[in-house]
Design an enzyme around this catalytic site. Sequence first.
Site, PDB file in Angstrom:
ATOM      1  N   THR A   1      48.624  42.217  79.665  1.00  0.00           N
ATOM      2  CA  THR A   1      47.974  40.950  79.267  1.00  0.00           C
ATOM      3  C   THR A   1      48.860  40.125  78.340  1.00  0.00           C
ATOM      4  O   THR A   1      48.608  38.938  78.133  1.00  0.00           O
ATOM      5  CB  THR A   1      46.665  41.238  78.525  1.00  0.00           C
ATOM      6  OG1 THR A   1      46.995  41.926  77.298  1.00  0.00           O
ATOM      7  CG2 THR A   1      45.727  42.100  79.343  1.00  0.00           C
TER       8      THR A   1
ATOM      9  N   ASP B   1      64.239  43.931  74.354  1.00  0.00           N
ATOM     10  CA  ASP B   1      63.123  44.390  73.523  1.00  0.00           C
ATOM     11  C   ASP B   1      63.662  44.748  72.138  1.00  0.00           C
ATOM     12  O   ASP B   1      64.392  45.729  71.970  1.00  0.00           O
ATOM     13  CB  ASP B   1      62.460  45.612  74.178  1.00  0.00           C
ATOM     14  CG  ASP B   1      61.205  46.024  73.434  1.00  0.00           C
ATOM     15  OD1 ASP B   1      60.135  46.046  74.067  1.00  0.00           O
ATOM     16  OD2 ASP B   1      61.291  46.321  72.212  1.00  0.00           O
TER      17      ASP B   1
ATOM     18  N   ARG C   1      52.296  44.394  71.791  1.00  0.00           N
ATOM     19  CA  ARG C   1      51.855  43.543  72.897  1.00  0.00           C
ATOM     20  C   ARG C   1      51.431  44.406  74.067  1.00  0.00           C
ATOM     21  O   ARG C   1      52.208  45.241  74.520  1.00  0.00           O
ATOM     22  CB  ARG C   1      53.050  42.692  73.377  1.00  0.00           C
ATOM     23  CG  ARG C   1      53.124  41.377  72.765  1.00  0.00           C
ATOM     24  CD  ARG C   1      54.013  40.418  73.457  1.00  0.00           C
ATOM     25  NE  ARG C   1      55.058  40.883  74.354  1.00  0.00           N
ATOM     26  CZ  ARG C   1      55.813  40.069  75.066  1.00  0.00           C
ATOM     27  NH1 ARG C   1      55.623  38.775  74.995  1.00  0.00           N
ATOM     28  NH2 ARG C   1      56.755  40.523  75.839  1.00  0.00           N
TER      29      ARG C   1
ATOM     30  N   ASP D   1      62.844  48.329  70.731  1.00  0.00           N
ATOM     31  CA  ASP D   1      63.594  49.388  71.423  1.00  0.00           C
ATOM     32  C   ASP D   1      65.062  49.370  71.027  1.00  0.00           C
ATOM     33  O   ASP D   1      65.684  50.428  70.873  1.00  0.00           O
ATOM     34  CB  ASP D   1      63.476  49.209  72.942  1.00  0.00           C
ATOM     35  CG  ASP D   1      62.115  49.665  73.458  1.00  0.00           C
ATOM     36  OD1 ASP D   1      61.418  50.396  72.745  1.00  0.00           O
ATOM     37  OD2 ASP D   1      61.753  49.267  74.583  1.00  0.00           O
TER      38      ASP D   1
END
Length: 208
Positions: A107, A199, A103, A202
Amino acid sequence: MQPMIVDHPLIQHKISLLRNKRTGTKEFRDLVSEIAMLLCYEATRDLPTEEVEIETPVAMAKTKVLAGRKLALVPILRAGMGMLDGMLSLIPAAKVGFIGLYRDEKTLQPVEYFCKLPTDIAERDVLVLDPMLATGGSATDAITQIKKHGAKKIKFIGLIAAPEGIAALHKAHPDVDIFVAALDDHLNENGYIVPGLGDAGDRIYGTK
Ligand code: PRP
Ligand code: URA
């Protein structure tokens, strides 16, 4: 079909451990794999079976085996890879394809960087794997790509979804059944699921 929220107590317990920011990388990775295995059990509930006759040590028996439907697993890189081994432990004969997407941080649009799918994917039922369904952009693009290669029966399997992601994916691909372990509240201004787990990539790989 409405999204299937697979809220078995074992899954809820493991999702709570995943959400905890104190859960370390190894435990996080193990939990993602275990939850994927439990979700696989539910997502394959409709696999066709056929009757066979076998001889037990006691008697002849009419019993059932899988009717040979061919499956493909497609994790969305990176985080979807964390779900692959758990799924393969239940369906070891599945073929595996990969779609690399990230991603864009500003945006929030998915950017594709890799696609390698089994050559016979058009003949297979496909399970797309990604722990997080946030805006739904990554899952939508991945499934569009898989459909371009001819696949017709596709399911999305995730750990945590936002309502926005479910709505976007369903709008783009109403034929795709969605299985997730938890449906969260909303997305924050950075496109993260709230409360979510942070995340996923991560936390699985210990980056950041
Ligand atoms: C995460 C996650 C999904 C995507 C979900 O991947 O694993 O692929 O975000 O967000 P969306 O529904 O808004 O598209 P990320 O882009 O962080 O890449 P990574 O797996 O390589 O870390
Ligand atoms: N991707 C993640 O890994 N987590 C989120 O909450 C949203 C997108």
